[in-house]
Design an enzyme around this catalytic site. Sequence first.
Site, PDB file in Angstrom:
ATOM      1  N   PRO A  25      37.415  36.077  41.013  1.00 39.05           N
ATOM      2  CA  PRO A  25      37.395  36.002  39.537  1.00 39.05           C
ATOM      3  C   PRO A  25      38.834  35.937  39.266  1.00 39.05           C
ATOM      4  CG  PRO A  25      36.954  38.459  40.182  1.00 39.05           C
ATOM      5  CD  PRO A  25      36.646  37.488  41.487  1.00 39.05           C
ATOM      6  N   LEU A  26      39.250  34.879  38.268  1.00 43.06           N
ATOM      7  CA  LEU A  26      40.613  34.561  38.158  1.00 43.06           C
ATOM      8  C   LEU A  26      40.662  34.098  36.550  1.00 43.06           C
ATOM      9  CD1 LEU A  26      41.239  32.065  41.113  1.00 43.06           C
ATOM     10  CD2 LEU A  26      42.117  34.279  40.962  1.00 43.06           C
ATOM     11  N   THR A  27      41.361  35.200  35.975  1.00 46.48           N
ATOM     12  CA  THR A  27      41.498  34.920  34.332  1.00 46.48           C
ATOM     13  C   THR A  27      42.433  33.812  34.211  1.00 46.48           C
ATOM     14  OG1 THR A  27      41.020  37.264  34.030  1.00 46.48           O
ATOM     15  CG2 THR A  27      42.525  36.032  32.368  1.00 46.48           C
ATOM     16  N   HIS A 177      33.295  44.682  36.945  1.00 45.05           N
ATOM     17  CA  HIS A 177      34.728  44.701  37.382  1.00 45.05           C
ATOM     18  C   HIS A 177      35.151  46.264  37.221  1.00 45.05           C
ATOM     19  CE1 HIS A 177      38.803  43.867  37.641  1.00 45.05           C
ATOM     20  NE2 HIS A 177      39.225  42.970  36.976  1.00 45.05           N
ATOM     21  N   ALA A 179      37.696  47.355  39.343  1.00 43.11           N
ATOM     22  CA  ALA A 179      38.945  47.203  39.750  1.00 43.11           C
ATOM     23  C   ALA A 179      40.410  47.163  38.881  1.00 43.11           C
ATOM     24  CB  ALA A 179      39.191  45.922  40.756  1.00 43.11           C
ATOM     25  N   TYR A 182      40.945  48.829  34.996  1.00 40.92           N
ATOM     26  CA  TYR A 182      40.379  48.507  33.886  1.00 40.92           C
ATOM     27  C   TYR A 182      39.284  49.686  33.240  1.00 40.92           C
ATOM     28  CZ  TYR A 182      42.743  44.036  33.949  1.00 40.92           C
ATOM     29  OH  TYR A 182      43.684  43.043  33.830  1.00 40.92           O
ATOM     30  N   ARG A 229      33.186  45.320  42.017  1.00 41.43           N
ATOM     31  CA  ARG A 229      34.435  45.006  42.528  1.00 41.43           C
ATOM     32  C   ARG A 229      35.359  46.406  42.253  1.00 41.43           C
ATOM     33  NH1 ARG A 229      39.370  40.534  41.920  1.00 41.43           N
ATOM     34  NH2 ARG A 229      39.548  40.318  43.985  1.00 41.43           N
ATOM     35  N   GLY A 301      45.446  38.352  49.826  1.00 42.12           N
ATOM     36  CA  GLY A 301      46.603  37.875  50.673  1.00 42.12           C
ATOM     37  C   GLY A 301      45.951  37.481  52.048  1.00 42.12           C
ATOM     38  N   ARG A 323      44.713  32.837  44.850  1.00 44.51           N
ATOM     39  CA  ARG A 323      46.072  31.866  44.749  1.00 44.51           C
ATOM     40  C   ARG A 323      45.969  30.914  45.420  1.00 44.51           C
ATOM     41  NH1 ARG A 323      49.926  36.709  45.573  1.00 44.51           N
ATOM     42  NH2 ARG A 323      48.092  37.282  46.728  1.00 44.51           N
TER      43      ARG A 323
HETATM   44  C1  LIG Z   1      45.730  33.917  37.878  1.00 45.76           C
HETATM   45  C2  LIG Z   1      45.053  35.205  38.147  1.00 45.76           C
HETATM   46  C3  LIG Z   1      44.041  35.846  37.371  1.00 45.76           C
HETATM   47  C4  LIG Z   1      43.396  36.676  37.750  1.00 45.76           C
HETATM   48  N1  LIG Z   1      42.160  37.336  37.271  1.00 45.76           N
HETATM   49  C5  LIG Z   1      41.472  38.050  37.811  1.00 45.76           C
HETATM   50  C6  LIG Z   1      40.356  38.740  36.990  1.00 45.76           C
HETATM   51  O1  LIG Z   1      39.996  38.089  35.885  1.00 45.76           O
HETATM   52  N2  LIG Z   1      39.423  39.456  37.633  1.00 45.76           N
HETATM   53  C7  LIG Z   1      39.717  40.187  38.703  1.00 45.76           C
HETATM   54  O2  LIG Z   1      39.179  41.464  39.218  1.00 45.76           O
HETATM   55  N3  LIG Z   1      41.083  39.842  39.704  1.00 45.76           N
HETATM   56  C8  LIG Z   1      41.586  38.810  39.031  1.00 45.76           C
HETATM   57  N4  LIG Z   1      42.926  38.500  39.662  1.00 45.76           N
HETATM   58  C9  LIG Z   1      42.954  39.050  41.207  1.00 45.76           C
HETATM   59  C10 LIG Z   1      42.416  38.017  42.021  1.00 45.76           C
HETATM   60  O3  LIG Z   1      40.842  37.880  41.903  1.00 45.76           O
HETATM   61  C11 LIG Z   1      42.733  38.446  43.478  1.00 45.76           C
HETATM   62  O4  LIG Z   1      42.276  39.713  44.082  1.00 45.76           O
HETATM   63  C12 LIG Z   1      44.155  38.414  43.854  1.00 45.76           C
HETATM   64  O5  LIG Z   1      44.733  37.221  43.713  1.00 45.76           O
HETATM   65  C13 LIG Z   1      44.597  38.611  45.289  1.00 45.76           C
HETATM   66  O6  LIG Z   1      44.006  37.402  45.961  1.00 45.76           O
HETATM   67  P1  LIG Z   1      44.701  36.273  46.703  1.00 45.76           P
HETATM   68  O7  LIG Z   1      45.824  37.237  47.603  1.00 45.76           O
HETATM   69  O8  LIG Z   1      43.688  35.551  47.561  1.00 45.76           O
HETATM   70  O9  LIG Z   1      45.345  35.498  45.439  1.00 45.76           O
HETATM   71  C14 LIG Z   1      43.527  37.351  39.156  1.00 45.76           C
HETATM   72  C15 LIG Z   1      44.645  36.966  40.061  1.00 45.76           C
HETATM   73  C16 LIG Z   1      45.262  35.694  39.717  1.00 45.76           C
HETATM   74  C17 LIG Z   1      46.412  35.230  40.420  1.00 45.76           C
END
Ligand SMILES: Cc1cc2nc3c(=O)[nH]c(=O)nc-3n(C[C@H](O)[C@H](O)[C@H](O)COP(=O)(O)O)c2cc1C
Length: 368
Positions: A25-27, A177, A179, A182, A229, A301, A323
């Site tokens: 999930p990515l906001t 969610h 994690a 929240y 999560r 990561g 990312r």
């Molecule tokens: C732009 C952005 C928005 C994110 N939004 C959420 C979200 O809506 N819900 C969530 O549980 N984690 C969110 N995360 C966390 C990511 O899901 C993930 O756990 C975090 O980026 C680490 O993973 P990575 O190293 O592969 O990027 C967000 C991360 C980024 C970079």
Amino acid sequence: MSDSRLFHPVRLGDRHIENRIVLPPLTRSRATSDGSATELMREYYAQRSGAGLIIAEGTVVTPQASAYANVPGLFTDEQINAWRPVVEASKRVGNAVYCQLWHVGRQSHSSVQPDGLPPQAPSPVAIKGFSYRSPEGRIPYETPRELTTDQIKEIVQAFGTAAANAAKAGFDGVELHGANGYLIEQFLDDGINFRTDEYGGSLENRMRFLFEVLDAVTEQLPANKVGIRFSPSSDWMDAIDSDKRTLFSTVIRRLNNYSLAYLHLVEPGIAGSTNAAKSDDSIPTKELAAHFDGTVIVTGGHDKESAEELIKSGVADLVGFGRLFISNPDLPERFRLNAPLAELNSHGLYGGTERGYTDYPRLDSRFL
Ligand SMILES: Cc1cc2nc3c(=O)[nH]c(=O)nc-3n(C[C@H](O)[C@H](O)[C@H](O)COP(=O)(O)O)c2cc1C
């Protein structure tokens, strides 16, 4: 087929999916001001439909559940209808598309609350050490209002309704969610939850909200369409607990009663959306994953090599790439071909236009 373990099919709840690569999930804050998904979001998710599992961004379950503008919701008919084409465009034979259900609790601010009052949380304790990202810049978090028992029950029901709405919109399932500090985690952590009723105090009481939410959601959807999560080693957003090892191992063992689609763990060393120093008391993901009887997703990561190692060593069944998936819409294809990866550009991460969202190019034709 690639010999990489990331491309070995795997069972996820009621589905078989063709690879183990997850869009976590990515906001990205591209919904309308009333929380409806957009054509731009349709394009963004369709571009990333090579993932075995897409978990759509945090989607709020009530108008009070949001912290920021342009975050999608699943509590009105308009929102359900707006998600439909996005979900449809994200689906392929061999993948699954889930939606993350979200309530931010004390991470919200009066400026975005429907009644203009401070947000609601388990206890009237403001977040310390972090600041709220307002359109005018960083400002301190407010002291939230304490939720009444009736309001807690309403939120529990709202999660159930949002899960039913997710199914109406075509999602294959939902992720709760739990994690990043929240609302669900605000109830769990004894450094945040100071309630003296049945929702606070003992670990049993602090887990009550989570399991009531889970019960409400699994009344609407089969449990094998529901994931959850956690970020057990993160104190990001002041998510403080005196004994996270006992807390999360107890929660995870109890989840085994439900036969959920999956458990999704964020790795130590991730603070929300960025990297952070690993604290001395971080809990190895391997240790927590071992408490769970079902499918485990791990995110945080990872690159192709470390993800393959996680799967090989039996810690994870699937791995999320946040990312990397933002800057590489065809990430699975690049992994399969060992092609170079594009770098993340910080412009447009949260909100804006197609820039930094849908304009990351697909692979260069040299590699095809
Ligand atoms: C732009 C952005 C928005 C994110 N939004 C959420 C979200 O809506 N819900 C969530 O549980 N984690 C969110 N995360 C966390 C990511 O899901 C993930 O756990 C975090 O980026 C680490 O993973 P990575 O190293 O592969 O990027 C967000 C991360 C980024 C970079």
